[in-house]
Design a protein around this motif. Structure first.
Motif, PDB file in Angstrom:
ATOM      1  N   HIS A  26       9.112 -13.981 -11.687  1.00  0.00           N
ATOM      2  CA  HIS A  26       8.961 -13.349 -13.000  1.00  0.00           C
ATOM      3  C   HIS A  26       9.352 -14.285 -14.126  1.00  0.00           C
ATOM      4  O   HIS A  26      10.276 -15.082 -13.970  1.00  0.00           O
ATOM      5  CB  HIS A  26       9.876 -12.106 -13.090  1.00  0.00           C
ATOM      6  N   ASP A  29      13.101 -15.417 -14.806  1.00  0.00           N
ATOM      7  CA  ASP A  29      13.901 -15.727 -13.609  1.00  0.00           C
ATOM      8  C   ASP A  29      14.441 -17.158 -13.672  1.00  0.00           C
ATOM      9  O   ASP A  29      15.624 -17.398 -13.387  1.00  0.00           O
ATOM     10  CB  ASP A  29      13.053 -15.603 -12.331  1.00  0.00           C
ATOM     11  N   HIS A 127      11.382 -11.604  -5.393  1.00  0.00           N
ATOM     12  CA  HIS A 127      12.167 -12.850  -5.408  1.00  0.00           C
ATOM     13  C   HIS A 127      12.138 -13.533  -4.046  1.00  0.00           C
ATOM     14  O   HIS A 127      11.835 -14.715  -3.936  1.00  0.00           O
ATOM     15  CB  HIS A 127      13.615 -12.589  -5.826  1.00  0.00           C
ATOM     16  N   TYR A 186      21.036 -15.598  -7.965  1.00  0.00           N
ATOM     17  CA  TYR A 186      20.854 -14.153  -7.779  1.00  0.00           C
ATOM     18  C   TYR A 186      21.537 -13.637  -6.519  1.00  0.00           C
ATOM     19  O   TYR A 186      21.593 -12.442  -6.288  1.00  0.00           O
ATOM     20  CB  TYR A 186      19.371 -13.815  -7.657  1.00  0.00           C
TER      21      TYR A 186
HETATM   22 ZN   LIG Z   1      12.825 -11.543 -11.341  1.00  0.00          ZN
END
Ligand SMILES: [Zn+2]
Length: 273
Positions: A26, A29, A127, A186
């Motif tokens: 995205h 990100d 992801h 993340y």
């Molecule tokens: Zn994302």
């Protein structure tokens, strides 16, 4: 420091090769996971780029067009030479042959030496799927007998015109990145190494705030989206945590699957005791 590139400059360099390409599911990100590192590498003179797999049409706030404008502004702040969003559906990133070919075509065109992928485990399916898709696309891209230029419909129009222009020349010759590293911010996983972004932290935060439709204080979706001050605190805590692991103020974490190779024991960074 390199001068800021205008959007036109970035278009003009579309068919240039890159040193480093960061791929993510995205828009925003990359800004969250490795934007400081990309900026630092650009400031060292390396040619950097960002490939977003989706255009953000499923986002709670703003349209895909809003996010395109914001992504362009963020790219300017991070001094990247090249940025494109593919047409893979947001929320439905799938590791299909067609999608691997879309990414492989761009890898052959851009020929990055280093490919930054998202870490291969995570909460959001887009992801971790982007991670495996990116890896397998890099493998496919290196297959000498695979002809990817006969699949023009497999890529978005914006990208296909750039590739059509280079069709038939050596830019679509097989290519594999020399190095693949995984941006792991993340995921709560111990990084293989961190990159010191103490001098890039403020610009990296500004690149994230360029996504005004996502991050400014507003009513819509306020349950999901914390206020700007809260975001600042979170982003800073994470950068400080990884900075602490490396003995610097702010850092971004990465995982590599290979071991580290050392030439001189006296040159190994990060204090032990
Ligand atoms: Zn994302």
């Amino acid at each position: 420091m390199a001068p800021d590139l205008t959007p036109d400059d970035r278009r003009l360099t579309t068919d240039d090769s890159l040193d480093i390409l960061a791929l993510a599911a995205h828009r925003d990100d990359v800004e969250q996971t490795c934007g400081g590192t990309l900026l630092k590498m650009a400031e060292r003179g390396h040619r950097t780029g960002i490939l977003d797999l989706t255009q953000g049409e499923m986002g709670t706030r703003g349209t895909a067009e809003d996010r395109a404008r914001e992504a362009d502004e963020a790219a300017r702040i991070l001094k990247v030479r090249w940025r494109r969003a593919l047409d893979i559906p947001d929320g439905r990133v799938e590791n299909t042959w067609e999608n691997r070919l879309k990414v492989a075509r761009l890898l052959r065109q851009l020929r990055p030496r280093v490919l930054i992928l998202p870490f291969w485990e995570g909460r959001h399916p887009d992801h971790y799927t982007a991670s495996v898709l990116g890896y397998e696309a890099a493998f496919v891209s290196g297959l000498a007998k695979l002809e990817v230029s006969d699949q023009p419909s497999a890529i978005s129009r914006q990208v296909s015109s750039a590739i059509a222009a280079s069709e038939g020349d050596e830019s679509l010759a097989p290519h594999r990145p020399f190095k693949i590293i995984y941006a792991s911010l993340y995921r709560d996983v111990r990084p293989s190494f961190v990159v010191d972004i103490s001098e890039q932290f403020e610009a990296r935060f500004r690149s994230l705030m360029a996504y005004k439709s996502q991050f400014t204080d507003q009513q819509a979706g306020s349950g999901i989206f914390p206020a700007q001050a809260e975001i600042r605190a979170r982003v800073e805590s994470m950068a400080r945590f990884y900075g602490m692991l490396g003995g610097v103020t702010y850092a971004e974490p990465f995982v590599q699957k290979e071991v580290g190779l050392v030439e001189d024991l006296l040159a190994i960074p990060v204090k032990s005791i």
